[in-house]
Design a protein around this motif. Structure first.
Motif, PDB file in Angstrom:
ATOM      1  N   GLY A  31     -11.144   7.279  -4.638  1.00 30.99           N
ATOM      2  CA  GLY A  31     -11.255   7.287  -3.184  1.00 30.99           C
ATOM      3  C   GLY A  31     -10.014   7.926  -2.592  1.00 30.99           C
ATOM      4  O   GLY A  31      -8.922   7.837  -3.165  1.00 30.99           O
ATOM      5  N   ILE A  32     -10.199   8.575  -1.455  1.00 32.08           N
ATOM      6  CA  ILE A  32      -9.082   9.280  -0.810  1.00 32.08           C
ATOM      7  C   ILE A  32      -8.989   8.803   0.637  1.00 32.08           C
ATOM      8  O   ILE A  32     -10.006   8.753   1.338  1.00 32.08           O
ATOM      9  CB  ILE A  32      -9.324  10.805  -0.860  1.00 32.08           C
ATOM     10  CG1 ILE A  32      -9.288  11.276  -2.322  1.00 32.08           C
ATOM     11  CG2 ILE A  32      -8.285  11.576  -0.034  1.00 32.08           C
ATOM     12  CD1 ILE A  32     -10.007  12.566  -2.570  1.00 32.08           C
TER      13      ILE A  32
ATOM     14  N   LYS B  27     -18.429   5.482  -8.135  1.00 37.76           N
ATOM     15  CA  LYS B  27     -17.181   6.041  -7.600  1.00 37.76           C
ATOM     16  C   LYS B  27     -16.008   5.773  -8.549  1.00 37.76           C
ATOM     17  O   LYS B  27     -15.783   4.645  -8.963  1.00 37.76           O
ATOM     18  CB  LYS B  27     -16.954   5.350  -6.245  1.00 37.76           C
ATOM     19  CG  LYS B  27     -15.740   5.762  -5.494  1.00 37.76           C
ATOM     20  CD  LYS B  27     -15.908   5.332  -4.048  1.00 37.76           C
ATOM     21  CE  LYS B  27     -14.629   5.377  -3.272  1.00 37.76           C
ATOM     22  NZ  LYS B  27     -14.815   5.114  -1.843  1.00 37.76           N
TER      23      LYS B  27
ATOM     24  N   GLN C 192      -1.211  -2.308  -6.224  1.00 35.79           N
ATOM     25  CA  GLN C 192      -1.068  -2.520  -4.775  1.00 35.79           C
ATOM     26  C   GLN C 192      -1.608  -3.907  -4.435  1.00 35.79           C
ATOM     27  O   GLN C 192      -2.687  -4.279  -4.887  1.00 35.79           O
ATOM     28  CB  GLN C 192      -1.857  -1.484  -3.995  1.00 35.79           C
ATOM     29  CG  GLN C 192      -1.380  -0.053  -4.186  1.00 35.79           C
ATOM     30  CD  GLN C 192      -2.151   0.930  -3.321  1.00 35.79           C
ATOM     31  OE1 GLN C 192      -1.595   1.597  -2.488  1.00 35.79           O
ATOM     32  NE2 GLN C 192      -3.445   1.011  -3.527  1.00 35.79           N
TER      33      GLN C 192
ATOM     34  N   ILE D 217      -4.385   8.600  -2.664  1.00 36.72           N
ATOM     35  CA  ILE D 217      -5.383   8.800  -3.726  1.00 36.72           C
ATOM     36  C   ILE D 217      -5.413   7.572  -4.637  1.00 36.72           C
ATOM     37  O   ILE D 217      -4.370   7.124  -5.122  1.00 36.72           O
ATOM     38  CB  ILE D 217      -5.048  10.066  -4.553  1.00 36.72           C
ATOM     39  CG1 ILE D 217      -4.978  11.296  -3.638  1.00 36.72           C
ATOM     40  CG2 ILE D 217      -6.073  10.280  -5.681  1.00 36.72           C
ATOM     41  CD1 ILE D 217      -4.554  12.579  -4.316  1.00 36.72           C
ATOM     42  N   GLY D 218      -6.582   7.034  -4.850  1.00 43.34           N
ATOM     43  CA  GLY D 218      -6.744   5.902  -5.765  1.00 43.34           C
ATOM     44  C   GLY D 218      -7.781   6.268  -6.819  1.00 43.34           C
ATOM     45  O   GLY D 218      -8.884   6.693  -6.477  1.00 43.34           O
TER      46      GLY D 218
ATOM     47  N   TRP E 128      -8.858  -1.641  -0.792  1.00 38.26           N
ATOM     48  CA  TRP E 128      -9.023  -0.863  -2.026  1.00 38.26           C
ATOM     49  C   TRP E 128      -8.467  -1.691  -3.161  1.00 38.26           C
ATOM     50  O   TRP E 128      -7.278  -1.972  -3.235  1.00 38.26           O
ATOM     51  CB  TRP E 128      -8.287   0.477  -1.931  1.00 38.26           C
ATOM     52  CG  TRP E 128      -8.483   1.331  -3.157  1.00 38.26           C
ATOM     53  CD1 TRP E 128      -7.602   1.536  -4.159  1.00 38.26           C
ATOM     54  CD2 TRP E 128      -9.648   2.103  -3.497  1.00 38.26           C
ATOM     55  NE1 TRP E 128      -8.135   2.365  -5.110  1.00 38.26           N
ATOM     56  CE2 TRP E 128      -9.389   2.734  -4.737  1.00 38.26           C
ATOM     57  CE3 TRP E 128     -10.892   2.327  -2.891  1.00 38.26           C
ATOM     58  CZ2 TRP E 128     -10.312   3.574  -5.359  1.00 38.26           C
ATOM     59  CZ3 TRP E 128     -11.801   3.164  -3.520  1.00 38.26           C
ATOM     60  CH2 TRP E 128     -11.520   3.773  -4.727  1.00 38.26           C
TER      61      TRP E 128
ATOM     62  N   GLY F 196      -4.052  -2.735  -1.038  1.00 33.80           N
ATOM     63  CA  GLY F 196      -4.529  -1.343  -1.046  1.00 33.80           C
ATOM     64  C   GLY F 196      -5.553  -1.143   0.067  1.00 33.80           C
ATOM     65  O   GLY F 196      -6.411  -2.000   0.279  1.00 33.80           O
ATOM     66  N   LYS F 197      -5.461  -0.018   0.759  1.00 30.95           N
ATOM     67  CA  LYS F 197      -6.348   0.232   1.898  1.00 30.95           C
ATOM     68  C   LYS F 197      -7.424   1.248   1.543  1.00 30.95           C
ATOM     69  O   LYS F 197      -7.125   2.312   0.981  1.00 30.95           O
ATOM     70  CB  LYS F 197      -5.534   0.810   3.064  1.00 30.95           C
ATOM     71  CG  LYS F 197      -4.599  -0.182   3.717  1.00 30.95           C
ATOM     72  CD  LYS F 197      -3.639   0.519   4.650  1.00 30.95           C
ATOM     73  CE  LYS F 197      -4.340   1.332   5.717  1.00 30.95           C
ATOM     74  NZ  LYS F 197      -3.409   2.107   6.543  1.00 30.95           N
ATOM     75  N   GLY F 198      -8.649   0.915   1.896  1.00 31.10           N
ATOM     76  CA  GLY F 198      -9.732   1.872   1.733  1.00 31.10           C
ATOM     77  C   GLY F 198     -10.070   2.474   3.088  1.00 31.10           C
ATOM     78  O   GLY F 198      -9.435   2.155   4.100  1.00 31.10           O
ATOM     79  N   ARG F 199     -11.075   3.326   3.125  1.00 30.86           N
ATOM     80  CA  ARG F 199     -11.506   3.900   4.399  1.00 30.86           C
ATOM     81  C   ARG F 199     -12.207   2.828   5.217  1.00 30.86           C
ATOM     82  O   ARG F 199     -12.656   1.818   4.697  1.00 30.86           O
ATOM     83  CB  ARG F 199     -12.471   5.066   4.159  1.00 30.86           C
ATOM     84  CG  ARG F 199     -11.790   6.272   3.562  1.00 30.86           C
ATOM     85  CD  ARG F 199     -12.794   7.371   3.289  1.00 30.86           C
ATOM     86  NE  ARG F 199     -13.363   7.899   4.523  1.00 30.86           N
ATOM     87  CZ  ARG F 199     -14.662   7.959   4.777  1.00 30.86           C
ATOM     88  NH1 ARG F 199     -15.538   7.512   3.908  1.00 30.86           N
ATOM     89  NH2 ARG F 199     -15.094   8.462   5.922  1.00 30.86           N
TER      90      ARG F 199
ATOM     91  N   SER G 120       0.859  -1.178   0.000  1.00 27.58           N
ATOM     92  CA  SER G 120       0.000   0.000   0.000  1.00 27.58           C
ATOM     93  C   SER G 120       0.902   1.237   0.000  1.00 27.58           C
ATOM     94  O   SER G 120       1.842   1.314   0.810  1.00 27.58           O
ATOM     95  CB  SER G 120      -0.878  -0.025   1.252  1.00 27.58           C
ATOM     96  OG  SER G 120      -1.165   1.272   1.703  1.00 27.58           O
ATOM     97  N   THR G 121       0.627   2.186  -0.869  1.00 31.58           N
ATOM     98  CA  THR G 121       1.481   3.394  -0.917  1.00 31.58           C
ATOM     99  C   THR G 121       1.351   4.193   0.384  1.00 31.58           C
ATOM    100  O   THR G 121       2.308   4.825   0.822  1.00 31.58           O
ATOM    101  CB  THR G 121       1.133   4.272  -2.136  1.00 31.58           C
ATOM    102  OG1 THR G 121      -0.259   4.594  -2.091  1.00 31.58           O
ATOM    103  CG2 THR G 121       1.454   3.575  -3.438  1.00 31.58           C
ATOM    104  N   ASN G 122       0.166   4.161   1.018  1.00 37.93           N
ATOM    105  CA  ASN G 122       0.022   4.845   2.310  1.00 37.93           C
ATOM    106  C   ASN G 122       0.942   4.209   3.352  1.00 37.93           C
ATOM    107  O   ASN G 122       1.569   4.903   4.153  1.00 37.93           O
ATOM    108  CB  ASN G 122      -1.420   4.758   2.812  1.00 37.93           C
ATOM    109  CG  ASN G 122      -2.263   5.938   2.378  1.00 37.93           C
ATOM    110  OD1 ASN G 122      -2.061   6.475   1.295  1.00 37.93           O
ATOM    111  ND2 ASN G 122      -3.204   6.346   3.206  1.00 37.93           N
TER     112      ASN G 122
HETATM  113  C1  BTN Z   1     -11.730   4.861   0.064  1.00 35.62           C
HETATM  114  O1  BTN Z   1     -12.081   3.879   0.738  1.00 35.62           O
HETATM  115  O2  BTN Z   1     -12.535   5.468  -0.631  1.00 35.62           O
HETATM  116  C2  BTN Z   1     -10.284   5.325   0.094  1.00 35.62           C
HETATM  117  C3  BTN Z   1      -9.445   4.616  -0.917  1.00 35.62           C
HETATM  118  C4  BTN Z   1      -8.024   5.110  -0.958  1.00 35.62           C
HETATM  119  C5  BTN Z   1      -7.157   4.296  -1.884  1.00 35.62           C
HETATM  120  C6  BTN Z   1      -5.789   4.867  -2.040  1.00 35.62           C
HETATM  121  S1  BTN Z   1      -4.875   4.074  -3.329  1.00 35.62           S
HETATM  122  C7  BTN Z   1      -3.425   4.886  -2.824  1.00 35.62           C
HETATM  123  C8  BTN Z   1      -3.421   4.883  -1.322  1.00 35.62           C
HETATM  124  N1  BTN Z   1      -2.839   3.649  -0.804  1.00 35.62           N
HETATM  125  C9  BTN Z   1      -3.745   2.898  -0.180  1.00 35.62           C
HETATM  126  O3  BTN Z   1      -3.503   1.773   0.338  1.00 35.62           O
HETATM  127  N2  BTN Z   1      -4.926   3.507  -0.163  1.00 35.62           N
HETATM  128  C10 BTN Z   1      -4.879   4.781  -0.825  1.00 35.62           C
END
Ligand code: BTN
Length: 313
Positions: free
Chosen positions: A188-189, A185, A116, A206-207, A127, A119-122, A96-98
């Protein structure tokens, strides 16, 4: 770990790429960039490895024939002129870039990944991040308090929305930070905070679904830009960076009111009947505005500062 790191103040490869837009001799490149012929040769070989096509001719030098869709140097070129970023970490694939940005723990860095694996979402969600999407995180120390972080989220949502509209798309923002085209959508941020409360490090992740396929189970909620228009990852990235840099500077410069007004103009949520779910509690009503702290105002009085927002059909 296989990644590219570019330190913008020290990098000469981006300048080399610009110079060989037209035929350019090795002599001229060496002189202007202050590097040896061997260094040029090595840089060209690395560019070729990354998918650049460069023609070499005796007596004429080098000419760039084709660029890859995205690379660390294209990302670096897009960041030229933006004084927010000093270093780029570019991965073909990473969790995950975060998370990388958090592990680095430094400000003014950009972490970019072509894919990723986690990848992580909220709200603890995943993600989906396959090739073809845009996934990056910007780490900054805005010098704002933790209470001001929602403003950064809204500022980022506005930047992405404006960036997509400039590319001819019809994007709107769903509170707090989803960018929609139609009802689905596209972006996502995820803003995360690390470090001290007084001056936290803010990771803005940002994805954007650009060319990636959306998995079947998400197709009723999410969509890729490719369904509307053929735009390159790089064009989307460049436009987001341009809008993010100017909006962020406005925010830091004390112009939150301007951002808030613009956000309201681009809002998909204001005027709709919504339910906002926050930690087990549910707040419902008509979304009537955004308050001075970035919270959503329901029925002109109740304020919610985080959570998941559902539209009542
Ligand atoms: C959401 O749930 O709407 C937020 C999604 C955010 C995704 C981006 S992709 C780049 C960055 N790295 C991650 O793991 N998540 C965010």
């Amino acid at each position: 770990m296989n990644y590219y790191k570019v330190e913008l103040s020290k990098d000469y490869t981006t300048k080399l790429i610009e110079m060989i837009g037209e035929w350019c001799s090795g002599h001229k490149i060496a002189k202007e960039l202050g590097i040896s012929r061997t260094a040029i040769w090595k840089a060209i070989a690395k560019l070729k490895e990354m998918g650049y096509k460069v023609e070499t001719r005796k007596g004429k030098g080098y000419k760039l024939l084709k660029k890859p869709e995205i690379s660390v140097y294209e990302v670096a070129l897009a960041l030229k002129g933006s004084d927010l970023i000093d270093k780029i970490y570019y991965y073909k694939e990473i969790d995950s870039t975060n998370e990388v940005a958090k592990r680095k723990g430094a400000s003014n860095i950009l972490v970019f990944a072509e894919r990723q694996s986690a990848g992580k979402g909220r709200l603890g969600r995943r993600w989906f991040s396959d090739y073809g999407g845009l996934y990056f995180s910007i780490a900054l120390k805005p010098g704002l308090s933790i209470d001001d972080v929602p403003k950064i989220t809204l500022t980022t949502g506005l930047a992405v929305c404006d960036a997509l509209n400039e590319l001819g798309l019809k994007a709107r923002i769903k509170w707090p930070n989803d960018v929609l085209i139609g009802k689905k959508k596209v972006c996502g941020i995820l803003c995360e905070i690390v470090g001290e409360v007084e001056s936290p490090l803010v990771i803005v992740g940002i994805g954007v679904n650009v060319k990636n396929e959306i998995p079947d189970e998400l197709k009723d909620k999410a969509i890729s830009i490719k369904e509307f228009k053929d735009v390159s990852l790089l064009d989307v990235f460049c436009n987001i960076i341009k809008n993010f840099s100017s909006n962020y500077k406005m925010l830091i410069g004390g112009e939150w009111k301007v951002i808030r007004k613009k956000w309201i103009e681009k809002s998909d949520t204001i005027g709709k009947e919504v339910v906002v779910s926050v930690g087990g509690k549910k707040y419902s009503g008509k979304a009537t505005g955004i308050d001075e702290d970035g919270g959503l105002i329901l029925n002109g009085k109740t304020r919610v500062y985080s959570g998941e927002c559902f539209y009542v059909a």
